[in-house]
Design a protein around this motif. Structure first.
Motif, PDB file in Angstrom:
ATOM      1  N   VAL A 117      40.946  16.183  28.417  1.00  0.00           N
ATOM      2  CA  VAL A 117      40.764  14.790  28.813  1.00  0.00           C
ATOM      3  C   VAL A 117      40.333  13.953  27.620  1.00  0.00           C
ATOM      4  O   VAL A 117      40.819  12.834  27.404  1.00  0.00           O
ATOM      5  N   ARG A 118      39.432  14.497  26.819  1.00  0.00           N
ATOM      6  CA  ARG A 118      38.930  13.785  25.647  1.00  0.00           C
ATOM      7  C   ARG A 118      40.047  13.494  24.639  1.00  0.00           C
ATOM      8  O   ARG A 118      40.042  12.442  23.988  1.00  0.00           O
ATOM      9  N   SER A 119      41.014  14.385  24.542  1.00  0.00           N
ATOM     10  CA  SER A 119      42.123  14.205  23.592  1.00  0.00           C
ATOM     11  C   SER A 119      43.287  13.442  24.213  1.00  0.00           C
ATOM     12  O   SER A 119      44.393  13.440  23.661  1.00  0.00           O
ATOM     13  N   GLN A 120      43.032  12.807  25.372  1.00  0.00           N
ATOM     14  CA  GLN A 120      44.038  11.995  26.047  1.00  0.00           C
ATOM     15  C   GLN A 120      45.251  12.819  26.456  1.00  0.00           C
ATOM     16  O   GLN A 120      46.412  12.404  26.320  1.00  0.00           O
TER      17      GLN A 120
ATOM     18  N   GLU B 265      40.308   8.477  49.916  1.00  0.00           N
ATOM     19  CA  GLU B 265      40.161   9.871  49.505  1.00  0.00           C
ATOM     20  C   GLU B 265      41.165  10.209  48.414  1.00  0.00           C
ATOM     21  O   GLU B 265      42.353   9.906  48.537  1.00  0.00           O
ATOM     22  N   VAL B 266      40.678  10.826  47.354  1.00  0.00           N
ATOM     23  CA  VAL B 266      41.541  11.296  46.273  1.00  0.00           C
ATOM     24  C   VAL B 266      42.041  12.683  46.649  1.00  0.00           C
ATOM     25  O   VAL B 266      41.250  13.595  46.900  1.00  0.00           O
ATOM     26  N   THR B 267      43.364  12.842  46.693  1.00  0.00           N
ATOM     27  CA  THR B 267      43.926  14.092  47.208  1.00  0.00           C
ATOM     28  C   THR B 267      44.571  14.970  46.151  1.00  0.00           C
ATOM     29  O   THR B 267      44.934  16.110  46.429  1.00  0.00           O
ATOM     30  N   SER B 268      44.739  14.455  44.937  1.00  0.00           N
ATOM     31  CA  SER B 268      45.340  15.247  43.867  1.00  0.00           C
ATOM     32  C   SER B 268      44.805  14.769  42.530  1.00  0.00           C
ATOM     33  O   SER B 268      44.232  13.670  42.434  1.00  0.00           O
ATOM     34  N   PHE B 269      45.013  15.560  41.491  1.00  0.00           N
ATOM     35  CA  PHE B 269      44.512  15.142  40.187  1.00  0.00           C
ATOM     36  C   PHE B 269      45.390  14.073  39.564  1.00  0.00           C
ATOM     37  O   PHE B 269      44.917  13.273  38.759  1.00  0.00           O
ATOM     38  N   ARG B 270      46.648  14.035  39.946  1.00  0.00           N
ATOM     39  CA  ARG B 270      47.485  12.911  39.506  1.00  0.00           C
ATOM     40  C   ARG B 270      46.926  11.616  40.087  1.00  0.00           C
ATOM     41  O   ARG B 270      46.832  10.595  39.395  1.00  0.00           O
ATOM     42  N   HIS B 271      46.530  11.685  41.354  1.00  0.00           N
ATOM     43  CA  HIS B 271      45.901  10.543  42.018  1.00  0.00           C
ATOM     44  C   HIS B 271      44.561  10.214  41.356  1.00  0.00           C
ATOM     45  O   HIS B 271      44.226   9.043  41.148  1.00  0.00           O
TER      46      HIS B 271
ATOM     47  N   MET C  79      45.052   8.404  38.136  1.00  0.00           N
ATOM     48  CA  MET C  79      45.520   7.044  38.396  1.00  0.00           C
ATOM     49  C   MET C  79      44.364   6.148  38.861  1.00  0.00           C
ATOM     50  O   MET C  79      44.233   5.000  38.424  1.00  0.00           O
ATOM     51  N   ILE C  80      43.515   6.687  39.745  1.00  0.00           N
ATOM     52  CA  ILE C  80      42.412   5.892  40.302  1.00  0.00           C
ATOM     53  C   ILE C  80      41.254   5.750  39.311  1.00  0.00           C
ATOM     54  O   ILE C  80      40.693   4.665  39.124  1.00  0.00           O
ATOM     55  N   LEU C  81      40.913   6.855  38.665  1.00  0.00           N
ATOM     56  CA  LEU C  81      39.707   6.876  37.843  1.00  0.00           C
ATOM     57  C   LEU C  81      39.956   6.540  36.388  1.00  0.00           C
ATOM     58  O   LEU C  81      39.123   5.927  35.730  1.00  0.00           O
ATOM     59  N   GLY C  82      41.094   7.014  35.868  1.00  0.00           N
ATOM     60  CA  GLY C  82      41.298   6.947  34.425  1.00  0.00           C
ATOM     61  C   GLY C  82      40.660   8.159  33.770  1.00  0.00           C
ATOM     62  O   GLY C  82      39.816   8.850  34.361  1.00  0.00           O
ATOM     63  N   LEU C  83      41.049   8.428  32.547  1.00  0.00           N
ATOM     64  CA  LEU C  83      40.575   9.638  31.875  1.00  0.00           C
ATOM     65  C   LEU C  83      39.082   9.599  31.576  1.00  0.00           C
ATOM     66  O   LEU C  83      38.406  10.627  31.617  1.00  0.00           O
ATOM     67  N   LYS C  84      38.529   8.418  31.277  1.00  0.00           N
ATOM     68  CA  LYS C  84      37.105   8.342  30.964  1.00  0.00           C
ATOM     69  C   LYS C  84      36.253   8.758  32.161  1.00  0.00           C
ATOM     70  O   LYS C  84      35.273   9.502  32.021  1.00  0.00           O
ATOM     71  N   LYS C  85      36.611   8.269  33.343  1.00  0.00           N
ATOM     72  CA  LYS C  85      35.837   8.633  34.527  1.00  0.00           C
ATOM     73  C   LYS C  85      36.061  10.096  34.897  1.00  0.00           C
ATOM     74  O   LYS C  85      35.148  10.770  35.374  1.00  0.00           O
ATOM     75  N   LEU C  86      37.271  10.584  34.670  1.00  0.00           N
ATOM     76  CA  LEU C  86      37.538  11.991  34.945  1.00  0.00           C
ATOM     77  C   LEU C  86      36.708  12.869  34.021  1.00  0.00           C
ATOM     78  O   LEU C  86      36.197  13.926  34.429  1.00  0.00           O
TER      79      LEU C  86
END
Length: 421
Positions: free
Chosen positions: A230-233, A267-273, A276-283
């Motif tokens: 995640v850190r390396s985008q 509800e977030v049901t997948s990591f693709r979701h 999309m919802i959170l962005g990499l920083k929040k993930l």
């Protein structure tokens, strides 16, 4: 409650009571090393060991709205004898409050000591619990013992060879739960546990027991791979491919993202979701939270919860002064401040396994940089160094109320993850 910082911390308070209160805390653990409750103490008292003003603490708890904390954990509040009456006792639910009552002033006569039993009895009828220290085990205080819900034994003031007799006496003549306080070492914890004591106070559990050759557990290694990706985008496809290798990790991460602490309306049901919802920083933040609360049988559960409190507290304290990016980094610093204890390896080795911003490394390894004062203040909230506490609040231009509000909110926020470990 959102994981993002509130738009502002409350400023100067409107009352003298709130302005003067400075809340500190120490965790009280059970024999499984889980957080059983918190002792809250007034930092504005003359010293860490001085009996504090319960009114200040009750007002601070009420004003900060720490219902989640009071709802789940017992709160031990130091009080003076004068503090055992007043309107402040109506501010929070008594069933979750333990009033820590000091011995009477030196020179008090037997009549004065015995007379206090009426006050204690009335408080217990209202739902409060009462804690005394080891002075209650002496002859002069025999009338207090039947009213004790907790007896706190100070490991710094009872000789090691006397502990078995003191514990046995307490168990025989009271129905109180024993709390061993000021536990400094694992050996003290094991000794008191062997004597039948089930509650412990002190931060020995957070001291790293590191072994240079120790390896990171497989589930932690996967989380660290995720953090680096995640850190390396990394791409969403790469993230999903990694998570598919560990279904338990995938489940737990989704559970965290959908928890009450994040406050999403859907509800977030997948990591693709999730991306999309959170962005990499929040993930990244949520993967860090998962690493913090992931533990093995040799790590105290309280370590992870303490780290969560630190992360949230640093985030809230930094929100008014730093850029959004550094506020996120403040959260990571607090979360990773016990990484050596959690992984059982030296801090530098632990940090080398995860790609982190330089400001995070500087704060954790050398206590330098823009985030270091926030980390020091966060640690001071747990410790008895009043000079450091005062110096850092002044240096960061934070009011007592701002620190209290952030501190109690951080404790309450950590409770939203307590059942997920």
């Amino acid at each position: 409650m959102s994981t993002t910082p509130d738009s502002s911390l409350p400023g100067a308070t409107s009352t003298k009571t709130e302005a003067n209160a400075l809340v500190g805390r120490q965790a009280i653990l059970n024999e499984q090393r889980e957080v059983f409750g918190y002792e809250l103490f007034d930092r504005s008292a003359a010293s860490f060991t001085a009996a504090s003003d319960a009114a200040l603490l009750f007002n601070a708890l009420s004003y900060a709205g720490a219902e989640a904390l009071v709802g789940k954990k017992l709160v031990f509040i130091n009080t003076t004898h004068d503090g055992l009456s007043g309107g402040h006792l109506e501010l929070i639910a008594p069933e979750k409050v333990v009033l820590e009552v000091p011995p009477m002033p030196a020179g008090s006569c037997a009549f004065d000591i015995t007379t206090r039993c009426g006050v204690f009895g009335a408080l217990k009828e209202r739902g409060f619990r009462i804690a005394f220290d080891q002075h209650a085990l002496t002859k002069d205080y025999a009338s207090w013992l039947p009213l004790a819900d907790f007896i706190k034994l100070d490991m710094m003031h009872i000789k090691a060879e006397q502990l078995p007799a003191v514990v046995q006496f307490t168990q025989k003549y009271t129905k109180a739960h024993i709390v061993a306080e000021k536990v400094e070492t694992k050996e003290q914890f094991e000794c008191m546990k062997a004597l039948g004591v089930k509650l412990f106070q002190g931060y020995w559990f957070a001291k790293p027991d590191v072994i240079q050759t120790k390896t990171v557990r497989p589930n932690q290694a996967v989380i660290m791979q995720l953090l680096n990706l995640v850190r390396s985008q990394g791409s969403t496809a790469e993230i999903e491919a990694l998570l598919k290798k560990d279904p338990t990790l995938s489940f737990n991460l989704l559970r965290f993202i959908n928890s009450a602490g994040f406050g999403l309306s859907i509800e977030v049901t997948s990591f693709r979701h999730a991306v999309m919802i959170l962005g990499l920083k929040k993930l990244f933040r949520w993967a860090a939270l998962l690493l913090t609360t992931s533990r093995g049988s040799d790590t105290a559960p309280a370590v992870g919860q303490t780290a969560v409190v630190r992360g949230r507290l640093m985030e809230l304290l930094a929100a008014e002064m730093l850029t959004p990016e550094e506020v996120d980094n403040a959260f990571i610093v607090g979360m990773f401040s016990l990484l050596d204890s959690m992984l059982g390896i030296p801090m530098e080795m632990a940090l080398d396994a995860v790609a982190l911003p330089q400001s995070v490394r500087d704060a954790l390894l050398t206590r330098t940089g823009v985030l270091a004062p926030f980390l020091e203040l966060t640690l001071a909230c747990e410790q008895g160094d009043d000079d450091t506490f005062a110096r850092l609040t002044d240096a960061l231009h934070l009011s007592n109320h701002q620190v209290n509000w952030a501190h109690l909110q951080a404790l309450a926020w950590a409770e939203t993850f307590d059942d997920m470990n």
